[in-house]
Write an enzyme that holds these catalytic residues in place. Structure first.
Site, PDB file in Angstrom:
ATOM      1  CG  HIS A  73      -2.769   2.412   8.198  1.00  0.00           C
ATOM      2  ND1 HIS A  73      -3.031   1.403   9.073  1.00  0.00           N
ATOM      3  CD2 HIS A  73      -1.430   2.457   8.071  1.00  0.00           C
ATOM      4  CE1 HIS A  73      -1.891   0.858   9.469  1.00  0.00           C
ATOM      5  NE2 HIS A  73      -0.906   1.488   8.866  1.00  0.00           N
ATOM      6  NE  ARG A  85       1.432   8.909   0.585  1.00  0.00           N
ATOM      7  CZ  ARG A  85       2.083   8.867   1.764  1.00  0.00           C
ATOM      8  NH1 ARG A  85       3.158   9.594   1.952  1.00  0.00           N
ATOM      9  NH2 ARG A  85       1.654   8.126   2.756  1.00  0.00           N
ATOM     10  CD  GLN A 119      -1.410   5.669   0.642  1.00  0.00           C
ATOM     11  OE1 GLN A 119      -0.775   6.529   1.251  1.00  0.00           O
ATOM     12  NE2 GLN A 119      -0.890   5.008  -0.354  1.00  0.00           N
ATOM     13  CG  LEU A 131      -1.943   5.281  11.527  1.00  0.00           C
ATOM     14  CD1 LEU A 131      -0.728   5.253  10.614  1.00  0.00           C
ATOM     15  CD2 LEU A 131      -3.136   4.631  10.836  1.00  0.00           C
ATOM     16  CG  PHE A 177       9.075   3.167   3.362  1.00  0.00           C
ATOM     17  CD1 PHE A 177       9.442   3.633   4.611  1.00  0.00           C
ATOM     18  CD2 PHE A 177       7.738   3.198   3.001  1.00  0.00           C
ATOM     19  CE1 PHE A 177       8.488   4.119   5.490  1.00  0.00           C
ATOM     20  CE2 PHE A 177       6.785   3.675   3.885  1.00  0.00           C
ATOM     21  CZ  PHE A 177       7.156   4.141   5.127  1.00  0.00           C
ATOM     22  CD  GLU A 189      -0.176  -2.516   7.506  1.00  0.00           C
ATOM     23  OE1 GLU A 189      -0.752  -3.380   6.838  1.00  0.00           O
ATOM     24  OE2 GLU A 189       0.493  -1.591   7.024  1.00  0.00           O
ATOM     25  NE  ARG A 206      -0.481  -0.528   4.541  1.00  0.00           N
ATOM     26  CZ  ARG A 206      -0.122   0.743   4.672  1.00  0.00           C
ATOM     27  NH1 ARG A 206      -0.621   1.648   3.865  1.00  0.00           N
ATOM     28  NH2 ARG A 206       0.735   1.094   5.577  1.00  0.00           N
ATOM     29  CG  HIS A 241      -2.075   7.711   5.981  1.00  0.00           C
ATOM     30  ND1 HIS A 241      -1.825   8.146   7.261  1.00  0.00           N
ATOM     31  CD2 HIS A 241      -0.865   7.470   5.428  1.00  0.00           C
ATOM     32  CE1 HIS A 241      -0.519   8.166   7.461  1.00  0.00           C
ATOM     33  NE2 HIS A 241       0.091   7.775   6.361  1.00  0.00           N
TER      34      HIS A 241
END
Ligand SMILES: Cc1cc2nc3c(=O)[nH]c(=O)nc-3n(C[C@H](O)[C@H](O)[C@H](O)COP(=O)(O)OP(=O)(O)OC[C@H]3O[C@@H](n4cnc5c(N)ncnc54)[C@H](O)[C@@H]3O)c2cc1C
Lengths: 588, 76
Positions: free
Chosen positions: A243, A399, A241, A253, A119, A256, A287, A354
């Site tokens: 997106h 985060r 945060q 969402l 991740f 990406e 991002r 988010h």
């Protein structure tokens, strides 16, 4: 006339992952615990988590909690408290294995161990790489499985659930100790006092302060509103945060992967603007670069739509076949939530909120801490918090993916343990203060008797627009200043909301008005804190102060509702046992 | 007791997508449903969030015929 009283050892507000994990510690220790939730526990927002829970189990190659800790500190842009981060990363493997023993259906390797996937941001060797496979999942339903596992276990231990109950206000006695909450049973509209020796908040995030948010409608930051009305500050509320690509207006969402497959962004002139911001990587830039470019286009008047508040994501040139085969589900999402067929037309997208990094200030034991005299972190007796509503602070300014489920398992448990310990030292209920419930009564009376007032949905929309426009993913000084002024006006309007339906039974209009009372505290805290922080760090990205400034800003913000006062406290740079991870430039 | 208010709250879920789908359904489809279908909708709301969303998004199907009719309306 006072409200009827129910007595428990402890009351937990919230039945998502954090609340359920904390409740289990209490029930299994034999405490009489009430858990309040606005919705059935397994419908809490934790159900949305798909990516998994991070823990250095080292099932898929070398890994260590030290590396996980390094990644988390770096991810936090050095604003995370290193004692709390060490605690979380060290406890994470135990927490995950414990959950496995509770019956959580994790994906498995052939040898039976928990399967782990890679991740973003999780690396081996103190950030040097290669990527670490650290995320444990249950197919794409990790959050769902976690809620079910924890709920079943709680039922077995006789946790007392109050489902479709909404906590309204915190009750503190004259010494400041938490002695209970007021809460409304939605079905009857009746208000009760839950008298307890300890109160624990696990009310989740507040993403609904933004117009575009991935958060479910129930994520209105109730715990934050409640404690701030009771004189407790909120920590680091400028850090949200985002997106880059959520469906404008809806928040759902768009992965990406769409840009990975060749989709690109357009402004209102039909220009592929990423060519200007990142001539080489273009739409595949990182991002933050993409999000910043989108925000700049919108601010400079090149946004699309009547309000010029979004840009377009074009993918029709990829062809129907590729869209169907390589981007499964995207066509459905676009049709359903944006009303466009991406095979023919571009999807309106906007940077979308988010996750909330800030929250109720706690230490790594889940005890709520607030300034008192010289002490910036005095423990508020009887008050605890865990999960997204709390700020321990492990996420600091940003985060890492999969760390929030880790957070709620580890700190759910530690806050539960701290509560059990507190109960052992405080055997008797402290008396309720004479004015217990008065604040709630005043608020409800005000709402019921308001005339010539404001509509809840209109004021709510104004709040969300103010946040989206002025306190978004990339921040400009003029917008921040403007936003602070605007949100204060919105706050005045919130004090005059009116509902037409005054019935007591299941009155959603009333519930939404009460939720708005909480959203506004979150929004004001965020704007005031963001305007004041004159640097860029993690998710707080300013056009006028592009660099991180450790000399002046390596500190946590504390916002107090009273007079919108700000205070600051130092970041804990000393871990519990490990060595300090010294600040460095954060590059990936 | 306001049935509609209770239902509106039952449509508050843990997944944003489901909030959006159910809100639309409640406003646009529910008013024209008959008593039996309304009962079925109540039953549908008892499904788990992810299962309900999979049905609504066409990622899964149901063998329950009564559900099927409502699910088709949700997919519109
Ligand atoms: C789409 C999406 C995907 C995500 N994926 C991941 C992931 O893969 N990995 C990861 O680590 N994180 C992920 N996250 C983040 C993570 O899911 C959340 O941060 C986490 O689930 C929050 O859990 P919680 O227990 O703190 O709160 P929640 O699960 O939100 O629970 C809050 C609880 O509080 C109750 N409540 C709130 N207000 C009141 C009130 N006034 N009275 C009574 N009860 C109240 C609610 O009913 C609910 O039970 C994701 C987030 C989103 C939006």
């Amino acid at each position: 006339m006072s409200y009827p009283v129910r007595k428990f050892d402890a009351v937990i507000v919230g039945a998502g992952g954090a609340g359920l994990r904390a409740a289990l510690q209490l029930s299994e220790a034999g405490c009489k615990v009430a858990v309040l939730s606005k919705v059935f526990p397994t419908r809490s927002h934790t159900v949305a988590a798909q990516g998994g829970v991070g823990a250095a189990l080292a099932n898929m190659g070398e890994d260590s909690w030290h590396w996980h800790m390094y990644d988390t500190v770096k991810g936090s842009d050095w604003l995370g408290d290193q004692d709390a981060i060490e605690f979380m990363c060290r406890e994470a493997p135990k927490s995950v294995i414990e959950l496995e023993h509770f019956g959580m259906p994790f994906d498995r390797n052939e040898n039976g161990s928990v399967y782990q996937r890679p991740f973003g941001g999780h690396m081996q060797n103190f950030g040097a790489g290669p990527p670490s496979q650290r995320s444990c999942c249950a197919a794409d339903r990790t959050g769902h499985a976690m809620l079910h596992t924890l709920y079943q276990r709680n039922v077995r231990s006789n946790t007392h659930f109050f489902v479709e109950w909404m906590a309204l206000d915190l009750i503190r006695d004259s010494s400041g100790q938490a002695v209970g909450v007021t809460a409304m049973e939605m079905e009857t509209g009746e208000v009760f006092i839950f008298h307890a020796k300890a109160v624990l908040f696990a009310t989740g995030g507040a993403g609904r302060v933004y117009e575009s948010s991935t958060n479910a409608f129930i994520n209105t930051g109730d715990g934050l509103g409640i404690v701030s009305r009771a004189g407790i500050p909120l920590e680091d509320m400028e850090f949200w945060q985002f997106h880059p690509t959520g469906v404008a207006g809806a928040g759902v969402l768009i992965t990406e992967g769409v840009r990975g497959e060749g989709g690109y962004l357009l402004n209102k002139d039909g220009e592929r603007f990423m060519e200007r911001y990142a001539p080489n990587a273009k739409d595949l830039a990182s991002r933050d670069v993409v999000a910043r470019a989108m925000a700049t286009e919108i601010k400079d008047g090149r946004g699309c739509g009547d309000n010029g508040d979004h840009v377009m994501l074009k993918l029709d040139h990829l062809g129907e076949e590729l869209i169907e085969s390589k981007l499964p589900g995207i066509r459905e999402i676009a049709k359903k939530f944006a009303n466009v067929d991406p095979v023919k037309d571009p999807i309106p997208v906007v940077p979308t909120c988010h996750y909330m990094m800030g929250g109720i200030p706690t230490n790594y034991r889940g005890e709520v801490v607030a300034p008192s005299g010289e002490d910036k972190e005095a423990i508020v007796p009887g008050l605890f918090a865990a999960g997204e509503c709390a700020c321990a602070s492990v996420h600091g300014a940003n985060r890492l993916g999969t760390n929030s489920l880790t957070d709620l398992l580890v700190f759910g448990k530690s806050s539960g343990d701290s509560t059990v310990k507190f109960l052992k030292q405080n055997l008797e209920h402290k008396d309720l203060p004479r004015d217990a419930g008065d604040l709630t009564r005043e608020r409800l009376d005000r709402l019921n008797n308001q005339t010539n007032g404001e509509s809840v949905s209109e004021v709510g929309a104004a709040l969300r627009q103010t946040m989206q426009r002025n306190c978004g993913v990339f921040r400009f000084p003029d917008l921040l200043a403007n936003g602070v002024a605007e949100i204060k006006e919105v706050a005045q309007r919130v004090m005059r909301t009116q509902i037409s339906d005054k019935s007591k039974v299941f009155n959603t209009a009333r519930i939404e008005a009460l939720e708005l009372d909480n959203l506004i505290e979150v929004a004001v805290a965020s704007l005031v804190s963001a305007d004041a922080r004159k640097e860029s760090r993690g998710a707080h990205d300013r056009a006028d102060f592009a660099e991180r400034d450790d000399e002046n800003w390596l500190k946590h913000t504390l916002w107090f509702k009273e007079a919108n006062r700000l205070d600051y406290k130092p970041v804990h740079m000393n871990p519990l046992t490990a060595e300090t991870i010294e600040p460095k430039v954060r590059t990936y | 007791m306001s049935d509609m208010d209770r239902l509106r709250w039952s449509c508050r879920r843990g997944l944003l997508e489901l909030d959006l789908v159910l809100q639309r359904f409640l406003n646009e489809e529910y008013p024209s449903l008959g008593a039996e279908q309304r009962e079925t909708f109540n039953r549908l709301l008892r499904l788990q969030d992810n299962d309900l969303l999979d049905l609504a998004m066409g990622r899964a199907d149901t063998s329950d015929k009564e559900f099927g009719v409502l699910v088709n309306l949700m997919r519109k």
